[in-house]
Design a protein around this motif. Structure first.
Motif, mmCIF file in Angstrom:
data_model
loop_
_atom_site.group_PDB
_atom_site.id
_atom_site.type_symbol
_atom_site.label_atom_id
_atom_site.label_comp_id
_atom_site.label_asym_id
_atom_site.label_seq_id
_atom_site.Cartn_x
_atom_site.Cartn_y
_atom_site.Cartn_z
ATOM 1 N N CYS A 1 -3.007 -1.435 -0.427
ATOM 2 C CA CYS A 1 -4.482 -2.880 -1.398
ATOM 3 C C CYS A 1 -5.211 -2.338 -1.444
ATOM 4 O O CYS A 1 -5.994 -2.676 -0.532
ATOM 5 C CB CYS A 1 -3.299 -3.523 -0.193
ATOM 6 S SG CYS A 1 -4.477 -5.253 -1.827
ATOM 7 N N MET A 2 -5.538 -2.127 -3.208
ATOM 8 C CA MET A 2 -6.856 -2.458 -3.356
ATOM 9 C C MET A 2 -7.687 -2.907 -2.880
ATOM 10 O O MET A 2 -9.021 -3.008 -2.686
ATOM 11 C CB MET A 2 -6.300 -1.524 -4.839
ATOM 12 C CG MET A 2 -6.195 -2.805 -5.053
ATOM 13 S SD MET A 2 -6.566 -2.346 -7.248
ATOM 14 C CE MET A 2 -5.811 -3.829 -7.700
ATOM 15 N N CYS A 3 -6.993 -4.554 -2.931
ATOM 16 C CA CYS A 3 -8.120 -5.680 -2.506
ATOM 17 C C CYS A 3 -8.031 -5.980 -1.447
ATOM 18 O O CYS A 3 -8.843 -7.188 -0.913
ATOM 19 C CB CYS A 3 -7.439 -6.328 -4.110
ATOM 20 S SG CYS A 3 -6.935 -6.300 -5.567
ATOM 21 N N GLY A 4 -7.595 -5.281 -0.277
ATOM 22 C CA GLY A 4 -7.580 -5.812 0.645
ATOM 23 C C GLY A 4 -6.962 -7.030 1.409
ATOM 24 O O GLY A 4 -7.296 -7.901 1.770
ATOM 25 N N ALA A 5 -5.847 -7.600 0.568
ATOM 26 C CA ALA A 5 -5.277 -8.614 0.269
ATOM 27 C C ALA A 5 -4.383 -8.851 1.159
ATOM 28 O O ALA A 5 -3.727 -10.167 1.874
ATOM 29 C CB ALA A 5 -4.154 -9.291 -1.192
ATOM 30 N N ILE A 6 -4.007 -8.085 1.905
ATOM 31 C CA ILE A 6 -2.641 -7.775 2.731
ATOM 32 C C ILE A 6 -3.113 -7.297 4.557
ATOM 33 O O ILE A 6 -4.480 -6.575 4.139
ATOM 34 C CB ILE A 6 -1.727 -6.522 2.682
ATOM 35 C CG1 ILE A 6 -1.149 -6.880 1.309
ATOM 36 C CG2 ILE A 6 -0.999 -6.410 3.692
ATOM 37 C CD1 ILE A 6 -0.009 -5.507 0.679
#
Ligand code: SF4
Ligand code: SF4
Ligand code: SF4
Lengths: 348, 450
Positions: free
Chosen positions: A245-250
């Motif tokens: 996950c590129m956003c660090g959302a997981i």
């Protein structure tokens, strides 16, 4: 030759949706940026500023009236309309603009993905939510009141100028070498090109992304909106989605993937890499036939898609090490925000 | 340009047909008998060949078309006359009567205001027409005509609008004002006002930029301190004022054709007759820090909040901040690019970045230590461990992770804070954990961590 072949293999190894996504970002870079600036030129602009600016009209100045807001909004009318459209699509389909179209965040992502991982700084573990909304409050309330122009730390001015200057454009080159330009360039390098997956600026400092994130998060509560949703009972905890996950959302909470909707950009990468069909960009209400079943592969049980956000783990007692630095940051920023608002109300 | 002037003349001819012909003051002193000759030339004191021909069409179509020559050129009594006798004093009165009070018209008020302003200091040729070439070359301060060049009475861009309005003169205005003598005299004037300002924001900015945009010339300017009256050199904010203005939203909007931006005089001379431009450290200046709240808070600008006390910082937002421009670089690059395309200037600079990126990537790819890489680990230079611990949730390998100085300090501070919070019931177990010596922390972390 070998290198080029290697690159090509690497490109083919990317999931199909991601290849599509990189191509849309590239296309929008061509359309929005650089010497061509085809779309901005339709509005009589040479960059994404001025009438196209989506970052300025919601700044809050103490004592501001509704008429002032209308004045600010009408000065950047095209930006206001574009911003409204972005929020509208976000409400129904997730953050399509940020994930698939934004040339600014997308450009730094593409550059960052070209670089070797061992160059990069990992930001995704930082308390994103706190930093993002703390900075949004600072950006909207504190910076205007202390007289720092919104453009001082803006990548919507930097990326177009940087791309322009690569073609020798005098204006772009001159901006990059001004004091503000150099500050912005280092921000772009540190939070963009050399950030792991290249989206750190989006996660921490972009006001569009922050407001978009709120809408994304609120919209996820409706059952018929498209969001990245996890089937809890299917997730094996393999954590490949969290790593990609590129956003660090997981984040893996109790070994199950949970998606923080205010950070997720609906880029679909987690869906592409999950081997268990446990995460999907889907609505919650309809019990769709899972894609594996369509392909003739049975997977049970049927998923019950749910939106999950990070939940803090309960600590049994206060321990010496239990000080949560994220919360300290959060509290400090919120306090600053409150003081600023209070000051506005008191000092007139 | 010429055709527009001719159009104007035709229009005026139609307007002042027979009955009003005398209103144009058709040369009572006979100046046109010489100056109307098509090729009247003379050599001035600098040895420059200059034309003395006045084109009737241009003159009658200009702002001063109804003022007889001698009203301004007063010293000329007979002919031939000396060049210096042609001097004009714009603060004098002329024979045109102000219709509201019947007094002779004068620019005295503007002249007074102008003389007190930054531009009026020193000699402005006593508002006189001297040698134009000399003024352009040598003078740091503008005279009246540097900006007001006796332009056509109707600006070319407004001609169409004016014509349309003028066609309605008899029908619409005449319904109520039938037979009013002054309507025939002044309807042109009123309609000119009615179609809007002659100088819109971009045009009036262009007047300022004409001088202030010349950075070489501005660098030579010496200002006078308003209090000590000493001469001072100017800083980059002054020299690059137009370049920095272009970077603000004010300038940006106007150059985009959006009239919501603030033009130069809207901030620098917002009140009075719009000629009172002063240095920002002059307490009377509209841009002095004490006046800014009023100036920025004009109606239709930042009216709601500029005067709010909590917004003092807003008033300090740099409007000509040199941080936004690489001083003079853009102009220089533009100059270079005028002769040939210099795309490689950009490529040189950003080629270096590209070499770092691609060269580095290839380097890692060929020579990087592959054994250290693993599919399950985050290979970032910084923050990989934190990512693994916080996002993925793996326990840090305690045996390998050495507690650094920062962790020790953080833990100690946390310990003190926690102790401070629970002073009443300290327990022996907690006591142990809160204050480990640095030595034990380095060797192995406390057991109850896991
Ligand atoms: S967060 Fe901001 S910079 Fe990032 S993709 Fe979205 S709009 Fe673009
Ligand atoms: S990739 Fe799929 S199975 Fe693995 S942790 Fe993520 S959601 Fe769960
Ligand atoms: S959660 Fe999935 S869709 Fe959202 S940003 Fe992360 S990888 Fe992309």
């Amino acid at each position: 030759m070998k290198i080029i072949k290697g690159w090509y293999q690497e490109w083919l190894a990317q999931p199909k949706v991601q290849r599509f996504r990189y191509m849309t970002i590239f296309a929008s870079c061509v359309l929005f940026l650089g010497p061509l600036t085809i779309l901005p030129k339709l509005a009589g602009n040479s960059d994404l500023c001025g009438r196209l600016c989506m970052r300025r009209f919601y700044l809050y100045f103490p004592g501001m009236t509704v008429e002032d807001f209308v004045t600010h909004a009408s000065a950047a009318m095209i930006g206001v309309i574009a911003f409204g459209l972005i929020l509208l699509t976000t409400l129904f389909f997730g953050r399509i603009w940020c994930g698939y179209l934004c040339p600014v965040g997308g450009f730094s992502e593409l550059v960052s993905r070209l670089l070797n991982d061992r160059w990069k700084i990992e930001y995704r573990w930082l308390p994103q939510f706190q930093i993002r909304y703390g900075y949004l409050a600072t950006y909207m309330i504190v910076l205007p009141a202390i007289g720092v122009s919104a453009c001082t730390l803006c990548n919507f001015i930097t990326v177009p100028r940087l791309v322009e200057s690569m073609s020798g454009g005098a204006g772009g080159l001159a901006f990059i070498f001004s004091a503000v330009g150099l500050v912005n360039l280092s921000l772009l390098l540190l939070l963009g090109f050399f950030a792991s997956k290249g989206r750190a600026y989006c996660q921490f400092m972009c006001p569009i992304g922050a407001i978009d994130g709120i809408v994304n998060s609120l919209g996820s509560r409706f059952r018929n909106t498209h969001r990245i949703r996890v089937a809890k009972e299917r997730c094996t905890g393999c954590n490949i989605c969290a790593r990609n996950c590129m956003c660090g959302a997981i984040k893996m909470v109790d070994k199950i993937a949970t998606v923080q909707q205010s950070s997720c950009m609906d880029c679909h990468e987690c869906v592409d890499v999950c081997d268990w069909n446990a995460i999907e960009w889907t609505t919650a209400s309809r019990n769709k036939t899972p894609k594996r079943i369509k392909k003739g592969v049975d997977i049970f049980p049927e998923p019950d898609w749910q939106v999950m956000t990070f939940t803090p783990r309960l600590e049994p007692t206060i321990q010496a090490r239990a000080i949560r630095w994220g919360r300290v940051v959060n509290a400090t920023l919120l306090l600053g925000f409150t003081v600023a608002v209070a000051a506005t109300l008191i000092i007139r | 340009m010429r055709s527009i002037t001719l159009l104007l003349l035709m229009l005026l001819a139609a307007f002042f047909s027979t009955a009003h012909a005398e209103k144009r003051h058709p040369d009572p002193d006979g100046c046109f008998s010489c100056h109307g000759l098509p090729d009247l030339k003379y050599v001035d004191k600098q040895g420059q060949l200059r034309s003395a021909t006045i084109l009737k069409a241009d003159y009658y179509g200009s702002l001063h078309g109804s003022v007889p020559c001698k009203d301004c050129h007063r010293k000329i009594t007979d002919y031939p006359h000396e060049e210096k006798d042609g001097l004009v004093d714009c603060s004098e009165t002329c024979h045109v009567k102000e219709p509201s009070n019947g007094k002779a018209f004068t620019h005295k008020d503007i002249a007074k205001e102008f003389q007190a302003s930054a531009h009026g200091k020193g000699l402005i040729k006593d508002f006189a027409a001297g040698n134009r070439i000399k003024e352009d070359k040598d003078s740091a301060l503008p005279s009246c005509r540097r900006c007001h060049a006796n332009d056509p009475y109707i600006a070319p861009s407004q001609m169409a609008a004016f014509k349309e309005a003028f066609e309605h003169n008899d029908a619409e205005c005449g319904t109520c004002h039938a037979g009013d003598v002054w309507r025939d005299q002044f309807s042109g004037h009123i309609l000119r006002r009615y179609i809007g300002n002659r100088l819109n924001k971009p045009v009036s900015n262009a007047l300022c930029i004409d001088c202030h945009g010349n950075t070489e010339r501005m660098a030579k300017v010496e200002q006078e301190d308003p209090i000590t009256k000493e001469k001072e050199t100017v800083g980059p904010e002054f020299i690059y004022s137009t370049e920095t203005y272009d970077k603000t939203l004010h300038g940006r909007l106007i150059s985009d054709g959006n009239m919501m931006g603030a033009s130069c005089i809207e901030c620098h001379a917002p009140t009075g007759l719009h000629h009172d431009i002063r240095r920002d450290d002059d307490p009377k200046a509209s841009v002095h820090e004490y006046q800014l709240a009023t100036t920025c808070g004009q109606s239709n600008c930042h009216q709601g909040y500029a005067k709010n006390a909590a917004n003092r910082g807003f008033l300090k937002t740099p409007m000509h901040g040199a941080a936004t421009v690489a001083l003079g670089l853009e102009a220089k690059l533009n100059e270079l690019q005028q002769t040939k395309s210099n795309w490689y200037y950009g490529a040189i600079v950003f080629g270096i970045l590209a070499v770092i990126f691609f060269g580095g990537s290839v380097f890692w790819w060929l020579f990087g230590d592959r054994k250290k890489l693993s599919k399950n680990n985050n290979n970032s230079l910084l923050g990989a461990d934190q990512f693994q611990r916080i996002i993925i949730g793996t326990k840090a390998n305690k045996a390998r992770v050495k507690e650094g100085r920062w962790e020790v300090t953080k833990r100690q501070v946390s310990g003190w804070l926690a102790q401070f919070g629970r002073k009443s019931k300290p327990s022996a177990a907690n006591e142990d954990k809160q204050a480990p010596t640095e030595k034990t922390a380095d060797a192995h972390t406390p057991k109850d961590e896991s």
